[in-house]
Write a protein that holds these residues in place. Structure first.
Motif: not given
Length: 133
Positions: A91, A93, A81-86, A39
């Motif tokens: 997985e 991003n 940390k950008e965990i909501n996008t993919s 991520k």
């Protein structure tokens, strides 16, 4: 006079630290562009700098007759940390094109801050030398 001089140096120091940390984050993103599940990480510090500039109460304090420091020396950049996008099926991003553009932008900002820091220390040196070169 010393208030302004040291607050400018502290401001530039924080900005340089933030751009350096951002450079490391972007480099890490680029290095992990093909790592499944990685991520993207980004660094934010401009809003903190803006708030510092708008805060008219930034004052220096003397902790010892030989030490002068700002009360606002403890700024820390925010690492997100950008965990909501993919963007991919694995997985990950990281978009390499965006990262390269951010790296170029950050490098320009870092170089500008270095030039400004050199200029600021040149002014301080001039003051110390009473205007003589």
């Amino acid at each position: 006079m010393f208030d302004k001089m040291f607050s400018t140096v502290n401001f530039l120091n924080f900005a340089l630290n933030g751009t350096w940390l951002r450079h490391e984050a972007i480099s890490n993103n680029i290095a992990n562009a093909n790592t499944p599940g990685y991520k993207r990480v980004r660094v934010e510090f401009e809003n903190i700098l803006k708030e510092n500039l708008e805060d008219k109460s930034v004052k220096l304090e003397v902790t010892n007759k030989l030490h002068i420091r700002s009360r606002h020396d403890n700024f820390e950049p925010i690492v997100v940390k950008e965990i909501n996008t993919s963007t991919r099926l694995d997985e990950n991003n990281v978009d390499i094109d965006i990262e390269m553009a951010e790296l170029a932008k950050n490098t320009i900002m870092y170089n500008a801050l270095i030039r400004q820091t050199i200029s600021e220390f040149g002014r301080i040196k001039s003051v110390i030398n009473e205007g003589r070169r």
